[in-house]
Design a protein around this motif. Sequence first.
Motif, short mmCIF file in Angstrom:
data_model
loop_
_atom_site.label_atom_id
_atom_site.label_comp_id
_atom_site.label_asym_id
_atom_site.label_seq_id
_atom_site.Cartn_x
_atom_site.Cartn_y
_atom_site.Cartn_z
N TYR A 266 37.17 47.43 45.75
CA TYR A 266 35.85 46.87 45.50
C TYR A 266 35.52 46.89 44.02
O TYR A 266 35.08 45.89 43.44
N GLU A 267 35.76 48.00 43.37
CA GLU A 267 35.42 48.12 41.95
C GLU A 267 36.32 47.23 41.08
O GLU A 267 35.86 46.63 40.11
N ARG A 268 37.60 47.13 41.43
CA ARG A 268 38.50 46.30 40.63
C ARG A 268 38.14 44.83 40.77
O ARG A 268 38.03 44.11 39.77
N LEU A 269 37.96 44.35 41.99
CA LEU A 269 37.69 42.94 42.19
C LEU A 269 36.30 42.57 41.68
O LEU A 269 36.11 41.49 41.11
N GLY A 270 35.34 43.45 41.89
CA GLY A 270 33.98 43.18 41.45
C GLY A 270 33.83 43.17 39.94
O GLY A 270 32.85 42.63 39.42
N ALA A 271 34.79 43.76 39.23
CA ALA A 271 34.74 43.78 37.77
C ALA A 271 35.41 42.55 37.16
O ALA A 271 35.35 42.36 35.95
N ALA A 272 36.03 41.69 37.99
CA ALA A 272 36.71 40.50 37.47
C ALA A 272 35.70 39.59 36.79
O ALA A 272 34.59 39.37 37.29
N ALA A 273 36.09 39.06 35.66
CA ALA A 273 35.19 38.22 34.88
C ALA A 273 34.83 36.93 35.63
O ALA A 273 35.60 36.45 36.46
N THR A 274 33.65 36.40 35.31
CA THR A 274 33.28 35.08 35.81
C THR A 274 33.83 34.07 34.80
O THR A 274 33.18 33.73 33.83
N ALA A 275 35.05 33.64 35.05
CA ALA A 275 35.76 32.73 34.15
C ALA A 275 36.51 31.70 34.98
O ALA A 275 36.72 31.89 36.17
N VAL A 276 36.93 30.61 34.35
CA VAL A 276 37.65 29.59 35.09
C VAL A 276 39.13 29.90 35.22
O VAL A 276 39.84 29.26 36.00
N SER A 277 39.61 30.88 34.46
CA SER A 277 41.00 31.34 34.59
C SER A 277 41.02 32.86 34.53
O SER A 277 40.23 33.48 33.80
N LEU A 278 41.93 33.47 35.30
CA LEU A 278 42.06 34.92 35.35
C LEU A 278 43.54 35.29 35.28
O LEU A 278 44.41 34.47 35.60
N PRO A 279 43.86 36.54 34.89
CA PRO A 279 45.26 36.98 34.89
C PRO A 279 45.87 36.88 36.29
O PRO A 279 45.17 37.04 37.30
N LYS A 280 47.16 36.64 36.34
CA LYS A 280 47.82 36.41 37.62
C LYS A 280 47.75 37.62 38.55
O LYS A 280 47.65 37.47 39.77
N ASP A 281 47.80 38.83 38.00
CA ASP A 281 47.72 40.00 38.86
C ASP A 281 46.34 40.14 39.49
O ASP A 281 46.20 40.59 40.64
N MET A 282 45.30 39.71 38.76
CA MET A 282 43.95 39.74 39.33
C MET A 282 43.82 38.69 40.43
O MET A 282 43.18 38.94 41.47
N ILE A 283 44.41 37.53 40.23
CA ILE A 283 44.39 36.49 41.27
C ILE A 283 45.08 37.01 42.53
O ILE A 283 44.58 36.83 43.65
N ASP A 284 46.21 37.67 42.36
CA ASP A 284 46.92 38.28 43.50
C ASP A 284 46.00 39.21 44.26
O ASP A 284 45.92 39.18 45.50
N ASP A 285 45.31 40.08 43.51
CA ASP A 285 44.45 41.09 44.14
C ASP A 285 43.26 40.44 44.84
O ASP A 285 42.83 40.90 45.91
N LEU A 286 42.68 39.40 44.25
CA LEU A 286 41.54 38.73 44.86
C LEU A 286 41.94 38.02 46.16
O LEU A 286 41.21 38.07 47.16
N ILE A 287 43.08 37.37 46.15
CA ILE A 287 43.56 36.72 47.38
C ILE A 287 43.82 37.76 48.45
O ILE A 287 43.41 37.58 49.61
N ALA A 288 44.45 38.86 48.07
CA ALA A 288 44.70 39.94 49.04
C ALA A 288 43.39 40.52 49.55
O ALA A 288 43.26 40.87 50.74
N GLY A 289 42.38 40.61 48.67
CA GLY A 289 41.08 41.13 49.09
C GLY A 289 40.40 40.22 50.09
O GLY A 289 39.79 40.68 51.07
N GLY A 290 40.50 38.90 49.87
CA GLY A 290 39.92 37.95 50.83
C GLY A 290 40.58 38.05 52.19
O GLY A 290 39.92 38.00 53.23
N ARG A 291 41.89 38.21 52.18
CA ARG A 291 42.62 38.37 53.44
C ARG A 291 42.17 39.63 54.17
O ARG A 291 41.90 39.61 55.38
N ARG A 292 42.07 40.73 53.44
CA ARG A 292 41.72 42.00 54.08
C ARG A 292 40.29 41.98 54.61
O ARG A 292 40.02 42.51 55.70
N ALA A 293 39.38 41.38 53.85
CA ALA A 293 37.98 41.35 54.28
C ALA A 293 37.83 40.55 55.57
O ALA A 293 37.03 40.92 56.45
N ILE A 294 38.59 39.48 55.73
CA ILE A 294 38.54 38.69 56.97
C ILE A 294 39.18 39.47 58.12
O ILE A 294 38.67 39.51 59.24
N LEU A 295 40.30 40.09 57.83
CA LEU A 295 41.06 40.77 58.88
C LEU A 295 40.27 41.91 59.51
O LEU A 295 40.45 42.23 60.69
#
Length: 450
Positions: free
Chosen positions: A411-440
């Motif tokens: 929660y703290e890592r994803l919530g700290a992600a910048a509001t930007a149009v591009s993000l580092p690839k490892d953060m994108i990985d984590d956000l996608i994984a977070g969306g999957r987990r939240a649905i599951l």
Amino acid sequence: MRIAAFAFAALATACVSPPDATPINRLLTQPPAPPVEIELGVEGDAIALALSGGGARAASFSLGVLLQLRDMKGADGRALIEKVALITSVSGGSTIAAWFGLHGSKGLDGFRAAMLDKDWQSQLHTTFMSTDNWQRLMQGGVNGPDKLGNWLDTEVYAGAHMKDLTNHPRVIINAADLYNGTPFAFATPYFDAICSDLGSVRLADAVAASMSVPVAFRPIVVQLPEGDCPAPMPSWVETAKRDRASPTLLRETVRAFEAYRDPSRMKYVHLTDGGVADNFGLSSLVTIRRAAEKPYGPYSARDAVKIRRMTFLLVNSERYADGGWAMKPEGPDAVQLVDALLSVSINAPKRAASDAFGSVLADWQRDLIAWRCALTAEEARSLGAGEGWNCSDVQFRFDTISFADLPSDQYERLGAAATAVSLPKDMIDDLIAGGRRAILTNDLVQALTR
């Protein structure tokens, strides 16, 4: 002080060419074709999604949500993503909503390469140390269509237009009318009001309007009719304006619609980030439902008969509240203050819209049941009612999917992600994984699998 400010503005704009303010719409020259009721193929369960704003953070988290829905099966063996009938979106959420509406569930795998893995951020004007950027800011925004709509059209949506969306699911992209302070959706009622052809609008321009964050981007321009419109204003607009029991938001929206047809008041609509009005994109559904002028709208009659449960999920990619200034009596500095005020201005109406949406769903469910129970047995059968069909067996419910549903470290890592149009690839990985987990782990989603 006023003279100094005027002199500064004149100096800042003196050597800058006029900004591109080309309208994105095409005005109607003849009456539009009668609306066609679109069937969304609802069978028992239906899912609706509201995808919030938040730049690439929101797009990545929402992508994870959609991918997990694609991987999960409902009780009937169909993938849950096939049950998604409606998506309403804002800003960063609109980038993935538009892609899904264009390419369907099979095309989701291509979104990351088309959008998320590209370093769009480095191409934007972002530094205020540049005199050129100050000049652009004085003209309404640091980045214009070449850095937003045209980039999206070339790099992501490949020249697609609104008419190219599949309508399965139905996608509603939301912006905000900067002058009237009301939501503006790329949907039929709004384009009827501006006397324009929705289908001819570039998909990229709709998404650009939805994510035109004030100051960072110039507003997107829509031209209004200056003479008679071949499409008269629908009668429901006047009815809603006079109905004191109508929601305030609806009455404000129809007043904006009237202004669109009055050239003495408005000749252009300037569209900005949808989050300014409602960062979930829920508010426009009130107008779209009323414009349908049917108790089951915006579903079709057949969908309304065949639905049993609608699960509405609000996908909230809200940034984690951080900043050491909360630990100091001096509070925030100037930069932190602007950031905090922008956050409050976006999050407050979003939360109000979310709280109000429960009553909207309750009214929708009540109206739908009343309509179903007024059907004759023959009418119900002709619309797909099966043996043992129960007219009152309908349930609408909603829940929020957010970073708060995840373990605290995630929660703290994803919530700290910048509001930007591009993000580092490892953060994108984590956000996608977070969306999957939240649905599951969501109870309402799990109930759809049983």
